[in-house]
Scaffold this active site. Structure first.
Site, mmCIF file in Angstrom:
data_model
loop_
_atom_site.group_PDB
_atom_site.id
_atom_site.type_symbol
_atom_site.label_atom_id
_atom_site.label_comp_id
_atom_site.label_asym_id
_atom_site.label_seq_id
_atom_site.Cartn_x
_atom_site.Cartn_y
_atom_site.Cartn_z
ATOM 1 N N GLU A 189 -2.372 -31.778 9.721
ATOM 2 C CA GLU A 189 -2.223 -33.117 10.288
ATOM 3 C C GLU A 189 -1.146 -33.912 9.564
ATOM 4 O O GLU A 189 -0.319 -34.590 10.180
ATOM 5 C CB GLU A 189 -3.561 -33.875 10.208
ATOM 6 C CG GLU A 189 -4.702 -33.213 10.961
ATOM 7 C CD GLU A 189 -5.559 -32.318 10.074
ATOM 8 O OE1 GLU A 189 -6.777 -32.312 10.247
ATOM 9 O OE2 GLU A 189 -4.970 -31.610 9.198
ATOM 10 N N CYS B 144 -10.249 -33.554 7.709
ATOM 11 C CA CYS B 144 -11.048 -33.827 6.514
ATOM 12 C C CYS B 144 -11.224 -35.330 6.327
ATOM 13 O O CYS B 144 -10.383 -36.133 6.720
ATOM 14 C CB CYS B 144 -10.402 -33.193 5.284
ATOM 15 S SG CYS B 144 -8.796 -33.890 4.839
ATOM 16 N N ALA C 177 -8.715 18.929 5.666
ATOM 17 C CA ALA C 177 -9.639 19.375 4.618
ATOM 18 C C ALA C 177 -8.971 19.355 3.248
ATOM 19 O O ALA C 177 -9.629 19.126 2.222
ATOM 20 C CB ALA C 177 -10.145 20.777 4.938
ATOM 21 N N ARG D 66 -1.864 -7.085 6.744
ATOM 22 C CA ARG D 66 -1.973 -7.495 5.343
ATOM 23 C C ARG D 66 -1.470 -8.926 5.149
ATOM 24 O O ARG D 66 -2.023 -9.688 4.355
ATOM 25 C CB ARG D 66 -1.167 -6.552 4.451
ATOM 26 C CG ARG D 66 -1.784 -5.184 4.244
ATOM 27 C CD ARG D 66 -0.901 -4.347 3.334
ATOM 28 N NE ARG D 66 -1.433 -2.990 3.166
ATOM 29 C CZ ARG D 66 -0.809 -2.024 2.510
ATOM 30 N NH1 ARG D 66 0.380 -2.278 1.955
ATOM 31 N NH2 ARG D 66 -1.347 -0.828 2.402
ATOM 32 N N THR E 22 -9.219 5.573 -4.278
ATOM 33 C CA THR E 22 -7.947 5.379 -3.567
ATOM 34 C C THR E 22 -6.858 4.930 -4.522
ATOM 35 O O THR E 22 -5.712 5.396 -4.458
ATOM 36 C CB THR E 22 -8.128 4.340 -2.442
ATOM 37 O OG1 THR E 22 -9.049 4.841 -1.476
ATOM 38 C CG2 THR E 22 -6.809 4.031 -1.764
ATOM 39 N N ASP F 18 -4.265 7.958 -4.537
ATOM 40 C CA ASP F 18 -3.131 7.620 -3.675
ATOM 41 C C ASP F 18 -2.075 6.777 -4.381
ATOM 42 O O ASP F 18 -0.920 6.756 -3.958
ATOM 43 C CB ASP F 18 -3.612 6.869 -2.430
ATOM 44 C CG ASP F 18 -4.477 7.727 -1.524
ATOM 45 O OD1 ASP F 18 -4.478 8.958 -1.712
ATOM 46 O OD2 ASP F 18 -5.140 7.166 -0.633
ATOM 47 N N LEU G 298 0.024 -1.467 -1.958
ATOM 48 C CA LEU G 298 -0.815 -2.497 -1.335
ATOM 49 C C LEU G 298 -0.064 -3.817 -1.138
ATOM 50 O O LEU G 298 -0.637 -4.895 -1.288
ATOM 51 C CB LEU G 298 -2.094 -2.733 -2.161
ATOM 52 C CG LEU G 298 -2.997 -1.509 -2.349
ATOM 53 C CD1 LEU G 298 -4.200 -1.867 -3.217
ATOM 54 C CD2 LEU G 298 -3.457 -0.956 -1.009
#
Length: 365
Positions: free
Chosen positions: A51, A74, A163, A183, A195, A199, A203
């Site tokens: 606002e 608010c 597998a 993300r 992970t 890996d 991120l």
């Protein structure tokens, strides 16, 4: 007219997702004589509010205008004056508000203040979209934890890897870009220690022009097994990195990680296998202000969150290939005794992304 201008305000609100926590993301459009005279949305860090931004841009043109606001303005003093007083002082004559704010500091008080000042107030326009936009903020207010969205990429038969563990790449380039865009709209991206160790992911958001939208990186690592050479640790001074661990985690390991710039979130409550209790861990993240967390871990953490009833949204990327029963499943065992106990979701959207599909779901109940 009200619906059209509220759609615009809601679109503006969505621009702030992932950047405004612990605040909600609010969009505001000021209209006078059928013409938009000011637009604004909550700025990074939660200030200024939408606002205030719209009024600043409108200037004197705000007098007599209608304010379309995606969430109740608010009405309390914080780091800045309340938005209700800003709207009243600017001479706005009408306010169309999508939804009441559940924050006890506001919760109807903002609407009452506007009405007391003689402003015509209409509510409920675009309420369902407004509720979805700030679902994470609402959940943090009501339950003390952030919204949890589980993202996965699978084959048609629900496999995330062969597998042998090969998974790059099940989905195509367009789907991977879409995942990076996801993300950018979340406060944090979370993975488990497996992970993070196996890996060694970055991120981060690596879309051109959105590099500054990388979320906080959170790793659930009860015993602090993550090596100091992990990418998220080596870059912790560039992109915020938090590790959720047990309160009794090894002090020497803790000190080394903190020296590297990692923030440790210690959780006293312990669940299965000596790991931090998931509900308590999410509560700790909520206490630190997070409202939206995107989980990108493997089948172990996904199963744990699903079993605990803590997955609020699902982003399911599906590639048109089949790996077979010897491939690694999307989820570990849930220990279900009946179909009635299975976590259930309702589909929100289906989207074609390159050669793949993305389905979005919300938790039922």
């Amino acid at each position: 007219m009200d619906a059209r201008f509220m759609d615009a305000a809601l679109g503006l609100a969505q621009r702030g997702l992932g950047r405004v926590w612990p605040n909600p993301s609010v969009g505001c459009v000021l209209v006078a004589g059928g013409r938009v005279v000011g637009r604004g949305w909550t700025q990074p860090g939660g200030r200024p509010h939408g606002e205030t931004e719209a009024l600043r841009r409108a200037g004197e043109a705000a007098r007599g205008a209608t304010a379309y606001v995606s969430l109740e303005p608010c009405n309390h003093w914080g780091k800045t004056p309340p938005c209700t007083e800003a709207l009243i002082g600017a001479g706005v004559s009408r306010a169309v508000v999508a939804l009441e704010d559940p924050d006890p500091r506001v919760s109807g008080g903002g609407l009452a203040r506007l009405r007391a000042a003689g402003i015509d107030v209409v509510t409920g326009v675009g309420a369902s979209v407004a509720a979805e936009t700030n679902a994470g903020f609402f959940l943090r207010i009501r339950e003390g934890r952030p919204l949890v969205a589980l993202k996965t990429a699978t084959t048609l038969d629900g496999r995330i890897a062969t597998a042998s563990g090969e998974s790059r790449w099940i989905t195509g380039e367009a789907a991977r870009a879409r995942a990076h865009a996801l993300r950018a709209t979340y406060d944090a991206v979370l993975v488990g220690s497996e992970t993070a160790v196996v890996d060694d992911p970055d991120l981060t958001c690596r879309l051109p022009g959105l590099e500054d939208r990388s979320p906080v990186r959170v790793v659930l690592d009860s015993g602090l097994r993550i090596p100091l050479t992990a990418r998220v640790v080596r870059t912790a001074t560039d992109v915020p990195t938090w590790i959720v661990c047990r309160a009794d985690a090894d002090p020497a390991r803790a000190a080394a990680l903190e020296s590297a710039g990692v923030r440790l979130v210690r959780v006293a409550e312990v669940g299965a296998g000596g790991r931090p209790d998931l509900a308590a861990a999410l509560g700790a993240l909520g206490a630190l202000g997070l409202t939206r967390v995107l989980v990108e871990g493997g089948g172990i953490i996904g199963a744990a969150l699903l079993s605990a009833g803590l997955v609020d949204r699902l982003y399911w990327f599906r590639a048109a290939m089949v790996i077979g029963g010897d491939g690694r499943p999307v989820s570990g065992p849930l220990g279900l005794g009946s179909l009635a106990a299975a976590p259930r979701f309702r589909r929100l959207a289906v989207e074609t992304v390159g050669d793949d599909a993305l389905e979005t779901f919300a938790r039922q109940g």
